[in-house]
Design an enzyme around this catalytic site. Structure first.
Site, PDB file in Angstrom:
ATOM      1  N   GLU A 468       0.832  -1.206   0.000  1.00  0.00           N
ATOM      2  CA  GLU A 468       0.000   0.000   0.000  1.00  0.00           C
ATOM      3  C   GLU A 468       0.864   1.253   0.000  1.00  0.00           C
ATOM      4  OE1 GLU A 468      -2.902  -0.389  -0.841  1.00  0.00           O
ATOM      5  OE2 GLU A 468      -3.090  -2.518  -0.386  1.00  0.00           O
ATOM      6  N   HIS A 474       3.461   6.385  -5.308  1.00  0.00           N
ATOM      7  CA  HIS A 474       3.080   6.700  -6.692  1.00  0.00           C
ATOM      8  C   HIS A 474       2.223   7.969  -6.705  1.00  0.00           C
ATOM      9  CE1 HIS A 474       1.821   4.569 -10.721  1.00  0.00           C
ATOM     10  NE2 HIS A 474       2.608   5.591 -10.921  1.00  0.00           N
TER      11      HIS A 474
HETATM   12 ZN    ZN Z   1      -2.508  -2.896  -4.966  1.00  0.00          ZN
END
Ligand code: ZN
Length: 680
Positions: A468, A474
């Site tokens: 996660e 990201h």
């Molecule tokens: Zn994922």
């Protein structure tokens, strides 16, 4: 209610969670949707020629306001659920859905986007801006906005019918699952773990029945298949499980006609939009370029994995015959024999491992890793939160600039939805006043600290946290200025899991695991011998698991590509696929497709391959770290710059090649799964 007193309408900073009440939801949603519709009307009437400034910018602004209102509501509904909030959420969800559906069908706006793309000014937009326009046009097209009226009406009718069919598919499956129960006697339950037995005993008592009640729900079904010594019990459970919602059960719950109609309608939908197959349509929003590329990829992987799967199965057969006196290994013996073999080979307990992973140590180790790789600094900070357990952190760049912030809500509680996920709270964008700093929610369901002892994580939970956090990075380390393609927005569907699965790899590195472990009582790091056992167990039956996944993925892809639902039998196609890739052949009564919800009720149609696809990308990306040292800041910076920072602003393949120096290859995944010799 006045705007200034409704915290949901304050967009000046982080959400004011402690002040948000259920009664704020409806007025805020009404106001922001009314404003959004006013913007849409204004844009529709805007003077030609359409430009970024007169069309895209105002729509992006309006949509961001909608998500800034709805985001915290949806988040609270998931993590601090109350009856009143749930009511407010459910009352407003259709309005939000309706707003987005109208927008997606708006042909005036569609024409304006196309005109922008065709104008000379388009080439002067930034790469991210061009990508936003291109994605919008693609989505309008896939939503049927370009079709002539008659075809468009048919397209919308198909969509509606598909939604009904898919929902009935899962209803049938659930009803069929619930319709079965087995009441076992004392002799039959030998071998099943105590906690499972206690629940089964209680379930039978509640119905005034004697014995132990087992069902086809996973927490009951799986332990029976893994642990019950009684072979006839396993067989009865297996048969019931693999014939659910099929022609071998009650007709009312048979999914056969639904599968046929779903496949026909998907094929028709694809034809209306000008695609040769539904698979081609599905790949429009994915990184894979064509069904042929996906099929080649799956077949190549199958060819590599099958010899390993065959060897693993032979070992399992040999073990079952020798140790368990099971001469012919049947489908209902596989999980049972595998569990026994696993224990015989790699005996260690999760309980033992957990003692070495207090969550605070793990979090500190994760932050150190991220700081080393990406040259950032993570600091604990204060922010308004929704629960006292929630922690808040800020991420600073090398030169001390605030680049991102996140909430970590790690512990399970009754008001919280299960599972683990990352969600965006605020998306990065460039405003006239400066850069809007992104924010993320990291949500997990680890057990809460008890009696003054910290929360202890299993190794699987450590992996979940890293996964996660990869999604979070990201979103947070993006440098894209347009919210439509910043962070994970606009990233192709089959590439979204790259940064998250990539982070998981570090949980198998001694150089990372040792410093982030520390026994809860003694502070001693995880013993190397225990870690080695964990690593060895990681790839147990990797070949068999791989070919099973490939069987599903190939079946899904071919079903939506070169299969004719009018004339052909989908069970026959499944047999064909099995003959090609499988090592385990289930009995003839097995009706796997009738419970394949991923593709018939979920969003994975012609997309099941994505699991393996993203694994190839993440393993191959990680292999560059293995070549240069897994803690290499140089490669870390490159990963940050070429993958994390660019988000959806360019095609995922381009980003991958920019990072890796070539197109993805499958060798690293095979090596990580123990299915290739270690290279020197
Ligand atoms: Zn994922």
């Amino acid at each position: 209610m006045a705007t200034e007193t409704n915290p949901l309408l304050d967009f000046s900073g982080l959400p004011r969670f402690p002040e948000i009440q259920p009664e704020h939801v409806t007025p805020a949603v009404e106001q922001v949707l009314a404003q959004g519709r006013a913007v849409i009307e204004r844009v529709e009437r805007s003077a030609p020629p359409p430009t970024w400034e007169t069309v895209v910018q105002p729509l992006e602004d309006a949509n961001e306001r909608v998500s800034r209102v709805w985001g915290p509501v949806a988040h609270l509904n998931a993590v601090m659920n109350t009856p009143r909030l749930r009511e407010a959420y459910n009352a407003n969800l259709p309005r939000i859905t309706q707003y987005h559906a109208e927008l997606g069908q708006n042909r005036v706006l569609f024409e304006k986007y196309k005109a922008i793309q065709a104008s000379p000014a388009f080439q002067r937009l930034t790469r991210a801006q061009r990508r936003v326009v291109e994605n919008e046009i693609r989505d309008f097209r896939l939503g049927g906005a370009e079709l002539p009226d008659e075809a468009r009406a048919r397209f919308l009718a198909i969509q509606e019918r598909l939604a009904q069919l898919q929902s009935r598919f899962s209803d049938n499956l659930l009803d069929a699952t619930n319709a079965f129960a087995y009441y076992a006697s004392e002799e039959e339950v030998a071998g099943i773990p105590e906690d499972v037995l206690a629940a089964a005993w209680e379930a039978a008592r509640q119905e005034g029945k004697s014995g132990w009640k087992f069902t086809l729900h996973m927490p009951s079904y799986l332990p029976v298949m893994q642990y019950a010594h009684a072979r006839p019990l396993r067989e009865a459970m297996y048969r019931a499980y693999v014939t659910r919602a099929s022609d071998l059960g009650p007709q009312a719950l048979d999914n056969t006609p639904l599968i046929r109609e779903i496949l026909k309608l998907r094929a028709e939908e694809a034809r209306l939009l000008g695609f040769a197959s539904y698979a081609e349509l599905s790949l429009q929003t994915k990184m894979a370029r064509s069904p042929a590329e996906v099929l080649d990829f799956l077949q190549e992987l199958a060819a590599k994995a099958k010899p390993f799967a065959e060897r693993e199965l032979a070992e399992l057969r040999e073990f079952a015959a020798r140790e368990l006196k099971l001469e012919h290994l049947e489908a209902w013996d596989l999980a049972y024999a595998s569990e026994k073999l696993r224990l015989a080979r790699y005996a260690f307990s999760e309980q033992e491992v957990k003692q070495y992973f207090p969550d605070t140590r793990v979090l500190a180790g994760l932050f150190r890793l991220v700081e080393t790789l990406y040259g950032v600094r993570i600091q604990s900070a204060q922010a308004p939160v929704w629960h006292p357990d929630v922690k808040f952190f800020r991420i600073f760049s090398e030169n001390g600039e605030l680049v991102g912030q996140f909430y970590a809500d790690l512990y399970a509680r009754p008001s919280k939805r299960g599972g683990a996920w990352m969600d965006d709270a605020i998306t990065r964008r460039r405003l006239p006043t400066g850069v809007q700093v992104p924010a993320a929610y990291l949500t997990c369901n680890f057990s809460a600290p008890q009696g003054g002892r910290p929360s202890l994580l299993t190794h699987d939970e450590v992996i979940t946290l890293f996964h996660e956090f990869g999604h979070g990075l990201h979103h947070l380390l993006t440098r894209v200025d347009e919210p439509g393609v910043a962070g994970i927005n606009g990233v192709e569907w089959d590439a979204v899991e790259l940064p998250s699965q990539f982070m998981e790899n570090f949980c198998w590195e001694w150089g990372v695991v040792e410093p982030m472990s520390g026994h809860v009582d003694t502070g001693e790091p995880l013993p190397r011998s225990l870690f080695d056992k964990m690593r060895a167990a990681r790839n147990f039956q990797a070949g068999m698991q791989t070919v099973r996944q490939l069987e599903f993925a190939l079946f899904d892809m071919r079903l939506h590509h070169d299969f004719d639902p009018e004339r052909e039998d989908f069970m026959e196609l499944l047999h064909q696929v099995r003959r090609q890739v499988a090592v385990v052949f289930p009995p003839a009564y097995n009706r796997f497709p009738h419970s394949f919800s991923h593709i018939f009720a979920g969003g994975y149609a012609a997309g099941y391959y994505s699991y393996k696809w993203a694994e190839v990308l993440s393993a191959d990306a990680y292999s560059l770290f293995e070549e240069h040292g897994v803690l290499s800041p140089e490669i870390g910076r490159r990963f940050r710059d070429e993958i994390l920072a660019v988000g959806g602003s360019r095609p995922a393949l381009e980003s991958f090649v920019a990072f890796r120096g070539r197109e993805p290859r499958i060798e690293a995944l095979l090596r990580h799964s123990g299915m290739i010799a270690e290279t020197a």
